[in-house]
Design a protein around this motif. Structure first.
Motif, PDB file in Angstrom:
ATOM      1  N   TYR A   1      -8.902  -6.483  18.131  1.00  0.00           N
ATOM      2  CA  TYR A   1      -8.350  -5.131  18.198  1.00  0.00           C
ATOM      3  C   TYR A   1      -6.844  -5.231  18.061  1.00  0.00           C
ATOM      4  N   PHE A   2      -6.275  -4.439  17.148  1.00  0.00           N
ATOM      5  CA  PHE A   2      -4.830  -4.450  16.978  1.00  0.00           C
ATOM      6  C   PHE A   2      -4.275  -3.035  17.055  1.00  0.00           C
ATOM      7  N   ILE A   3      -3.001  -2.957  17.450  1.00  0.00           N
ATOM      8  CA  ILE A   3      -2.295  -1.677  17.440  1.00  0.00           C
ATOM      9  C   ILE A   3      -1.023  -1.826  16.619  1.00  0.00           C
ATOM     10  N   MET A   4      -0.646  -0.724  15.993  1.00  0.00           N
ATOM     11  CA  MET A   4       0.587  -0.662  15.225  1.00  0.00           C
ATOM     12  C   MET A   4       1.354   0.584  15.682  1.00  0.00           C
ATOM     13  N   GLY A   5       2.593   0.713  15.237  1.00  0.00           N
ATOM     14  CA  GLY A   5       3.366   1.871  15.645  1.00  0.00           C
ATOM     15  C   GLY A   5       4.499   2.161  14.686  1.00  0.00           C
ATOM     16  N   ARG A   6       4.827   3.458  14.566  1.00  0.00           N
ATOM     17  CA  ARG A   6       5.970   3.879  13.743  1.00  0.00           C
ATOM     18  C   ARG A   6       7.107   4.400  14.622  1.00  0.00           C
ATOM     19  N   SER A   7       6.782   4.965  15.777  1.00  0.00           N
ATOM     20  CA  SER A   7       7.799   5.529  16.660  1.00  0.00           C
ATOM     21  C   SER A   7       8.239   4.498  17.699  1.00  0.00           C
ATOM     22  N   VAL A   8       9.370   4.758  18.319  1.00  0.00           N
ATOM     23  CA  VAL A   8       9.859   3.891  19.394  1.00  0.00           C
ATOM     24  C   VAL A   8       8.841   3.840  20.525  1.00  0.00           C
ATOM     25  N   ASN A   9       8.246   4.985  20.862  1.00  0.00           N
ATOM     26  CA  ASN A   9       7.263   5.059  21.942  1.00  0.00           C
ATOM     27  C   ASN A   9       6.034   4.203  21.644  1.00  0.00           C
ATOM     28  N   SER A  10       5.534   4.276  20.409  1.00  0.00           N
ATOM     29  CA  SER A  10       4.347   3.508  20.034  1.00  0.00           C
ATOM     30  C   SER A  10       4.620   2.007  19.955  1.00  0.00           C
ATOM     31  N   ARG A  11       5.816   1.656  19.526  1.00  0.00           N
ATOM     32  CA  ARG A  11       6.151   0.244  19.373  1.00  0.00           C
ATOM     33  C   ARG A  11       6.515  -0.428  20.689  1.00  0.00           C
ATOM     34  N   ASN A  12       6.775   0.372  21.701  1.00  0.00           N
ATOM     35  CA  ASN A  12       7.201  -0.137  23.006  1.00  0.00           C
ATOM     36  C   ASN A  12       5.995  -0.494  23.878  1.00  0.00           C
ATOM     37  N   ARG A  13       5.136  -1.397  23.358  1.00  0.00           N
ATOM     38  CA  ARG A  13       3.924  -1.733  24.098  1.00  0.00           C
ATOM     39  C   ARG A  13       3.596  -3.217  23.994  1.00  0.00           C
ATOM     40  N   ILE A  14       2.825  -3.676  24.965  1.00  0.00           N
ATOM     41  CA  ILE A  14       2.238  -5.011  24.927  1.00  0.00           C
ATOM     42  C   ILE A  14       0.812  -4.915  25.458  1.00  0.00           C
TER      43      ILE A  14
ATOM     44  N   SER B   1      -4.557 -15.576  11.276  1.00  0.00           N
ATOM     45  CA  SER B   1      -4.816 -14.914  10.001  1.00  0.00           C
ATOM     46  C   SER B   1      -4.640 -13.406  10.119  1.00  0.00           C
ATOM     47  N   VAL B   2      -5.205 -12.814  11.174  1.00  0.00           N
ATOM     48  CA  VAL B   2      -5.096 -11.369  11.357  1.00  0.00           C
ATOM     49  C   VAL B   2      -3.649 -10.970  11.633  1.00  0.00           C
ATOM     50  N   TRP B   3      -3.010 -11.647  12.556  1.00  0.00           N
ATOM     51  CA  TRP B   3      -1.637 -11.294  12.937  1.00  0.00           C
ATOM     52  C   TRP B   3      -0.680 -11.418  11.758  1.00  0.00           C
ATOM     53  N   ASN B   4      -0.807 -12.477  11.013  1.00  0.00           N
ATOM     54  CA  ASN B   4       0.108 -12.713   9.888  1.00  0.00           C
ATOM     55  C   ASN B   4      -0.154 -11.777   8.716  1.00  0.00           C
ATOM     56  N   SER B   5      -1.325 -11.131   8.694  1.00  0.00           N
ATOM     57  CA  SER B   5      -1.657 -10.208   7.609  1.00  0.00           C
ATOM     58  C   SER B   5      -1.204  -8.780   7.902  1.00  0.00           C
ATOM     59  N   LEU B   6      -0.886  -8.477   9.147  1.00  0.00           N
ATOM     60  CA  LEU B   6      -0.432  -7.136   9.512  1.00  0.00           C
ATOM     61  C   LEU B   6       1.021  -6.932   9.113  1.00  0.00           C
ATOM     62  N   ASN B   7       1.353  -5.709   8.743  1.00  0.00           N
ATOM     63  CA  ASN B   7       2.710  -5.385   8.323  1.00  0.00           C
ATOM     64  C   ASN B   7       3.725  -5.763   9.400  1.00  0.00           C
ATOM     65  N   GLU B   8       4.742  -6.511   9.023  1.00  0.00           N
ATOM     66  CA  GLU B   8       5.699  -7.060   9.981  1.00  0.00           C
ATOM     67  C   GLU B   8       6.451  -5.974  10.743  1.00  0.00           C
ATOM     68  N   ASP B   9       6.801  -4.897  10.076  1.00  0.00           N
ATOM     69  CA  ASP B   9       7.572  -3.837  10.724  1.00  0.00           C
ATOM     70  C   ASP B   9       6.740  -3.014  11.701  1.00  0.00           C
ATOM     71  N   ASN B  10       5.467  -2.820  11.375  1.00  0.00           N
ATOM     72  CA  ASN B  10       4.648  -1.872  12.133  1.00  0.00           C
ATOM     73  C   ASN B  10       3.719  -2.500  13.173  1.00  0.00           C
TER      74      ASN B  10
END
Length: 237
Positions: free
Chosen positions: A35-48, A203-212
């Motif tokens: 399961y992966f999460i991505m984000g475009r906003s500061v709020n969405s990216r501010n997670r672990i 493989s999964v982590w490295n395939s996800l968009n670096e910015d998002n």
């Protein structure tokens, strides 16, 4: 359905949003989920992701930057006996609580719908893995608006028995970036599951968009005895 490369599916989409992969390892020994999460906003990216008993939960990386926890703080993974529940929202708790009262996966999700985040109306995606007596089956679900209408919820459930080694299914929230974000369409994609837990995680982590990309959870569950290994990768450290 033609099997596609999970790496290519991920690297070819800058913003699949949140995604669930479920399948069987190439050696046939393990039930696999990611399961992966991505984000475009500061709020969405501010997670672990952090471990929470046998499951995980999301947590703000920097509490001072947390502006709205309503749709971003939840438990994506919970374990109920021999069942592992994986979702992109607080419907994890709905499934857990209702299945604990002998309702089915589908019955539990009948009480929920897509997220109230107009104009995107983000789909709720869910999965459940069931391992018993050396057998493994799983199901996936998506609850989505009817072409962006907040007045109509379309509900789809897909069930898979005797998963073949090296194969899985992949479902995610968005077809790609946009405004509003376009919801996932069709049935979960048939993808390859390759390597051990560390190789698959990389493989999964490295395939996800670096910015998002924000966080990734991967679990390999031994089908013979139910024992599992988990990997968590967080961009915020």
């Amino acid at each position: 359905m033609e099997k596609v490369s999970l790496e290519k599916e991920l690297s070819g989409n800058a913003y699949p949003g949140r995604g669930i992969v479920i399948g069987r390892s190439a050696d046939g020994k393990y039930a696999v989920t990611a399961y992966f999460i991505m984000g475009r906003s500061v709020n969405s990216r501010n997670r672990i992701f952090v471990e929470d008993g046998a499951g995980i939960r999301t947590q703000a990386f920097d509490e001072s930057k947390l502006s709205d926890p309503s749709l971003i703080i939840y438990a994506p993974v919970r374990v109920l006996g021999n069942k592992t529940i994986v979702t992109n929202g607080d419907q994890t708790d709905t499934i857990y609580e209702r299945m604990d009262k002998q309702q089915t996966f589908e019955q539990a999700l009948r009480t929920r719908e897509f997220e109230p985040d107009a104009p995107n109306y983000t789909p709720r995606i869910s999965g459940i893995l069931h391992i018993e007596s050396g057998k493994f089956n799983y199901a996936m679900s998506i609850l989505k608006s009817n072409n962006g209408s907040p007045d109509s919820c379309s509900r789809y459930t897909f069930a898979y028995e005797n998963a073949k080694a090296g194969e899985g299914r992949f479902i995610h929230t968005y077809m790609g970036d946009g405004d509003p974000l376009p919801s996932f369409e069709g049935e979960p994609k048939l993808v390859d599951i390759n390597g051990d837990i560390d190789a698959f995680t990389d493989s999964v982590w490295n395939s996800l968009n670096e910015d998002n990309k924000v966080s990734l959870f991967v679990r390999y569950i031994n089908i013979a005895d139910g024992k599992y290994e988990t990997r968590i990768v967080n961009k915020n450290k």
